[in-house]
Design a protein around this motif. Structure first.
Motif, PDB file in Angstrom:
ATOM      1  N   ASP A   1     -42.601  19.423  10.578  1.00 15.84           N
ATOM      2  CA  ASP A   1     -43.040  19.660  11.831  1.00 15.84           C
ATOM      3  C   ASP A   1     -43.099  21.073  11.968  1.00 15.84           C
ATOM      4  O   ASP A   1     -42.481  21.748  11.527  1.00 15.84           O
TER       5      ASP A   1
ATOM      6  N   ASN B   1     -51.035  18.166  12.034  1.00 14.07           N
ATOM      7  CA  ASN B   1     -51.797  18.628  13.346  1.00 14.07           C
ATOM      8  C   ASN B   1     -52.352  19.791  13.600  1.00 14.07           C
ATOM      9  O   ASN B   1     -52.388  20.459  14.525  1.00 14.07           O
TER      10      ASN B   1
ATOM     11  N   VAL C   1     -40.714  21.144  21.365  1.00 11.62           N
ATOM     12  CA  VAL C   1     -41.873  20.049  21.234  1.00 11.62           C
ATOM     13  C   VAL C   1     -42.284  19.838  19.584  1.00 11.62           C
ATOM     14  O   VAL C   1     -42.332  21.157  19.076  1.00 11.62           O
ATOM     15  N   ARG C   2     -41.882  18.816  19.183  1.00 14.71           N
ATOM     16  CA  ARG C   2     -42.260  18.575  17.614  1.00 14.71           C
ATOM     17  C   ARG C   2     -43.920  18.222  17.461  1.00 14.71           C
ATOM     18  O   ARG C   2     -44.405  17.266  18.044  1.00 14.71           O
ATOM     19  N   VAL C   3     -44.189  19.090  16.559  1.00 16.95           N
ATOM     20  CA  VAL C   3     -45.869  18.836  16.322  1.00 16.95           C
ATOM     21  C   VAL C   3     -45.901  18.420  14.653  1.00 16.95           C
ATOM     22  O   VAL C   3     -45.377  19.354  13.985  1.00 16.95           O
TER      23      VAL C   3
ATOM     24  N   PHE D   1     -42.982  24.006  26.975  1.00 15.30           N
ATOM     25  CA  PHE D   1     -42.706  23.304  25.557  1.00 15.30           C
ATOM     26  C   PHE D   1     -41.303  23.812  25.398  1.00 15.30           C
ATOM     27  O   PHE D   1     -41.010  24.679  25.120  1.00 15.30           O
TER      28      PHE D   1
ATOM     29  N   SER E   1     -45.882  14.136  24.124  1.00 16.54           N
ATOM     30  CA  SER E   1     -44.727  14.407  23.394  1.00 16.54           C
ATOM     31  C   SER E   1     -43.643  14.632  24.206  1.00 16.54           C
ATOM     32  O   SER E   1     -43.658  15.436  25.094  1.00 16.54           O
ATOM     33  N   PRO E   2     -42.379  14.344  23.551  1.00 18.91           N
ATOM     34  CA  PRO E   2     -41.129  14.696  24.242  1.00 18.91           C
ATOM     35  C   PRO E   2     -41.068  16.341  24.455  1.00 18.91           C
ATOM     36  O   PRO E   2     -41.224  16.933  23.495  1.00 18.91           O
TER      37      PRO E   2
ATOM     38  N   HIS F   1     -54.734  15.210  25.214  1.00 15.45           N
ATOM     39  CA  HIS F   1     -53.957  16.332  24.033  1.00 15.45           C
ATOM     40  C   HIS F   1     -54.331  17.658  24.647  1.00 15.45           C
ATOM     41  O   HIS F   1     -55.208  17.802  25.087  1.00 15.45           O
TER      42      HIS F   1
ATOM     43  N   ILE G   1     -42.544  18.187  26.638  1.00 12.65           N
ATOM     44  CA  ILE G   1     -43.632  19.146  27.493  1.00 12.65           C
ATOM     45  C   ILE G   1     -43.369  18.524  29.037  1.00 12.65           C
ATOM     46  O   ILE G   1     -43.115  17.599  29.641  1.00 12.65           O
TER      47      ILE G   1
ATOM     48  N   VAL H   1     -51.719  18.992  19.940  1.00 13.93           N
ATOM     49  CA  VAL H   1     -50.514  18.455  20.355  1.00 13.93           C
ATOM     50  C   VAL H   1     -51.040  17.045  21.333  1.00 13.93           C
ATOM     51  O   VAL H   1     -51.551  17.213  22.373  1.00 13.93           O
ATOM     52  N   ASP H   2     -49.923  16.140  21.253  1.00 13.81           N
ATOM     53  CA  ASP H   2     -49.950  14.769  22.103  1.00 13.81           C
ATOM     54  C   ASP H   2     -49.358  15.294  23.299  1.00 13.81           C
ATOM     55  O   ASP H   2     -48.299  15.798  23.414  1.00 13.81           O
TER      56      ASP H   2
END
Ligand SMILES: Cc1cc2nc3c(=O)[nH]c(=O)nc-3n(C[C@H](O)[C@H](O)[C@H](O)COP(=O)(O)OP(=O)(O)OC[C@H]3O[C@@H](n4cnc5c(N)ncnc54)[C@H](O)[C@@H]3O)c2cc1C
Lengths: 385, 399
Positions: free
Chosen positions: A147, A221, A215-217, A212, A191-192, A165, A194, A187-188
């Protein structure tokens, strides 16, 4: 040299104007000011049906494969009629760089959804420093095994409140040259970590603060190459500046038309006020500015469409658009007298967008600076002989 | 939409650049308003006019039978742009010879007039030099109110009156003059006629008017019982206003391109000078340069738009006025910025351009002192703005 529109282009202009006049009358624009989303999903769906989101995407991604120049004309109409919608953001700020820099898998996964109006995208570029320079990118994406972990705040992120996104421009390594070490991440928005908050802008255009918090990306991506994200930002800046300028051109043109017809109708001292030279010359001055802006925007757009270098022209267009839009609204209001100072007159809706337009993708000073850099490196013709 | 020139135009562009390189001294720069002032400059301009004529460029838009090449509007544009970028002098044959006298004669002149005057202009010889006498002490912007009279006597007209601001009258062989032939016409512009006058005729007095720089550009011209053959009437009696308005259209193809080319050269010179002197470091200067560059690019595309409309067969009404106003605004900005960049050196008198301290051939100073002349000549900004308002925005006449 030919300034004519093609048949297709004339069709885009005509159909967009009709559609927007019907779908987006000013009372709706006013209502959307108070709306939580800031756009009308029903209109959005119809726009997708008209093929607008995929206007310049290739057919393989459900687009209709038109040119960048055609998109410019569509943006002009949106500015003319004020369309509050995340169109510019999804299409200009995100779909274009994805098309240019995305892997074929990413393109296959993302672009058809954009073209069909299924997803809303936006770009998270600026930060509390409010700078469009690479040095303004402070937010970190720290690399771990599979990530990146994003940490920091993005500011003035348009329509982050409804985006599915985000393209986030982040620093993945610290380099001496601030342009290096920047990476664009997909980035979605769900996502947890955000947190999004709408900023109360005068344009009511849903610019947001996006925080952020770890936040794991996924590593997969990354858009384009790691560390080379500023190239993508430059790519976006040029295209989006022209499209934003086109939107402003459309708005300025409409404001000029409003003021001009008012000057013919309104009678004082037994004469239409447009016969007073002080009013007439004001309008003539604005008219010259708007006509000049139109050609300049078209020239810049044509350069992009044709694949010619466009850094200089795109910044020229945006710097000029910033000044012309502002001036047109101000003079337009003066021509109207007190009614121009009210909420009731549509002109105020245009004027309220001045600052949002001006600072989207860089203010006048920023673009002048870009022009100056080009001039400094330029090789004057008379020395080349 | 296409912002590219065709092959033909690009080829012409290269030919003109080659010409400039071969025929003009190294580092040559020239201003638009000065060439008729000093004998030396004037002779050089005439020698170049002759060479332009030999290449068929001088009157390139004219049909071949009158000494032209039947060039397209786009070729004319490229020629005007390049000629003024490189400062090629001698392109106009005085005031109006190329731009409106010739074309008007082609439209309204008699066979005899065409045969006599057109080849003279196209040849680039001093006998093809014209001045244009419209303005009078009491008729400037309101030009229809001219009072100089022409009265028919047998097969002659007798002209009495005074013109003023007549540029190049001291260099011209011919005068293109507008006079009153019917002072009692229902409207002032319905009583105007155009004549060709030989400047060497008895009854003409030319008195120099010197501008504040010290140049001799324009003159007062007095007419005392000047006798002109009736054959020198151009077109129909009392039809002059209509003819002149029509002739304005011919200028349009060349003026905007000429202005852009000239401004572009000034900007290029300034960029180079700024760079050489390390002044690009100064944010204010670099931003002002950027700003003017943006205006210049805008001027270019507006000029092209005007030509494009004409190439589609339209006869632009307000666009030339728009382009004129825009040019004046750019000249002013260039003059201000150029002299700011030169700083103390901008104080040197443009008449002493050979002074060892003069920068950029004294060009910036010339521009600074002369830009007001451009802004007033051929329609003041205010009058041009009236036209933009009235014809571009369809607003009611303001005066
Ligand atoms: C360098 C130079 C060269 C020239 N060469 C020639 C030439 O070769 N031949 C020739 O015939 N003439 C020539 N002229 C004259 C020129 O055409 C006139 O100067 C011009 O038309 C203006 O007329 P005027 O000077 O009488 O000013 P005026 O008409 O008296 O104007 C004075 C002021 O009043 C303003 N004004 C006038 N009317 C209006 C209106 N309706 N609305 C608003 N404002 C108005 C003007 O804009 C100006 O600011 C030349 C002028 C110059 C400066």
């Amino acid at each position: 040299m030919d300034f004519d529109f093609s048949e297709d282009q004339t069709m885009i202009i005509d159909s967009a104007r009709k559609f927007l006049e019907k779908e987006c009358p000013k009372d709706k624009v006013r209502k959307l000011k108070e709306d939580e989303k800031g756009y009308d999903p029903e209109t959005w769906g119809k726009m997708a049906e008209m093929g607008w989101m995929g206007l310049i995407l290739p057919e393989e991604y459900e687009g209709i494969g038109m040119e960048f120049f055609d998109l410019t004309l569509l943006m002009e109409e949106m500015g003319r009629n004020i369309l509050p919608a995340p169109f510019f953001h999804t299409v200009a700020l995100c779909s274009l760089p994805i098309l240019e820099y995305g892997t074929s898998e990413k393109k296959r996964n993302i672009l058809p959804k954009i073209a069909c109006g299924e997803e809303i995208w936006t770009l998270a570029l600026t930060e509390p420093s409010a700078s469009y320079e690479p040095s303004g990118i402070g937010i970190h994406a720290i690399s771990s095994e599979e990530d990146y972990v994003l940490e920091g705040t993005k500011l003035f992120v348009p329509f982050a409140n409804v985006a599915d996104h985000l393209l986030v421009v982040a620093r993945t390594s610290q380099q001496e040259n601030p342009q290096e070490g920047i990476t664009v991440l997909i980035v979605d928005a769900g996502s947890p970590g955000i947190k999004t908050e709408v900023i109360p802008t005068t344009a009511n255009d849903k610019q947001c603060e996006v925080v952020f918090d770890k936040v794991r990306v996924p590593k997969d991506n990354v858009l384009g190459e790691v560390g080379k994200g500023w190239d993508i930002v430059e790519f976006i800046l040029q295209r989006a500046s022209v499209l934003k300028s086109a939107e402003m051109l459309g708005g300025a043109q409409f404001v000029l038309e409003m003021a001009n017809s008012y000057a013919k109708e309104r009678v004082q001292f037994d004469k239409p006020i447009g016969s007073f030279q002080a009013i007439q010359h004001k309008l003539a001055g604005v008219f010259i500015d708007v006509e000049g802006l139109r050609r300049l925007v078209y020239e810049a757009a044509w350069h992009i469409s044709t694949g010619l270098p466009s850094r200089l022209l795109t910044s020229m267009a945006k710097a000029k658009a910033n000044e012309v839009y502002k001036r047109t609204c101000i003079e337009g209001i003066k021509v109207h007298g007190a009614i121009g100072f009210t909420e009731e007159l549509d002109l105020g809706l245009y004027y309220r967008r001045t600052k949002a337009f001006e600072f989207a993708l860089g203010g006048t000073g920023f673009h002048r600076e870009r022009v100056a850099v080009e001039l400094e490196g330029y090789d004057p013709l008379f020395l080349r002989r | 939409m296409d912002f590219r020139f065709g092959e033909k135009e690009e080829k012409l562009r290269q030919e003109i650049r080659k010409f400039a390189k071969e025929e003009l001294p190294p580092g040559w720069l020239s201003t638009m308003l000065e060439e008729e002032s000093e004998d030396e400059d004037w002779e050089f301009a005439m020698s170049i006019a002759k060479k332009l004529a030999e290449r068929g460029w001088l009157t390139m838009s004219w049909p071949e039978e009158y000494g032209g090449k039947g060039a397209s509007l786009w070729e004319q544009l490229v020629y005007s742009e390049e000629a003024s970028y490189w400062g090629i002098p001698g392109v106009t044959m005085g005031v109006g010879g190329v731009d409106w006298v010739g074309p008007s004669l082609m439209m309204f002149g008699s066979e005899e007039q065409k045969k006599k005057y057109l080849p003279l202009i196209a040849s680039g010889e001093p006998d093809g030099i014209w001045c244009t006498a419209y303005s009078e002490p009491n008729a400037g912007s309101d030009f229809a109110k001219i009072q100089t009279r022409a009265v028919r006597e047998g097969d002659e007209y007798v002209i009495n009156g005074q013109k003023i601001w007549t540029s190049a009258a001291h260099r011209a062989k011919w005068c293109w003059i507008a006079v009153k032939t019917d002072p009692d016409a229902t409207k002032p512009h319905k009583g105007i006629s155009v004549f060709i006058v030989d400047m060497k005729s008895k009854g003409i007095t030319v008195r120099p008017l010197i501008n504040y720089v010290g140049h001799h550009i324009f003159n007062e011209v007095f007419f005392d019982d000047l006798r002109v053959p009736a054959a020198n009437l151009v077109g129909k009696e009392n039809n002059g206003w209509y003819q002149l308005m029509h002739a304005l259209g011919f200028e349009r193809g060349s003026i905007a391109g000429r202005c852009y080319g000239y401004n572009k050269r000034i900007l290029d010179e300034l960029i180079e000078y700024t760079r050489e002197r390390g002044l690009f470091r100064e944010r204010e200067i670099r931003h002002k340069l950027a700003d003017v560059a943006i205006e210049l690019e805008t001027q270019k595309v507006l000029a092209y738009e005007t030509i494009w409309k004409m190439s589609k067969g339209a006869s632009p009404i307000y666009e030339p006025s728009r382009d004129k106003v825009f040019n004046d605004h750019i000249l002013e900005r260039l003059a201000m910025l150029g002299t700011e960049i030169l700083g103390c050196y901008s104080q040197i008198d443009p008449l002493s351009r050979n002074c060892k301290w003069t920068k950029l051939n004294g060009h910036m100073e010339s521009l600074f002192w002369l830009f007001l002349g451009y802004a007033i000549a051929a329609g003041t900004d205010e009058v041009e703005m009236n036209i933009v308002g009235q014809f571009g925005l369809k607003l009611p006449k303001s005066y």
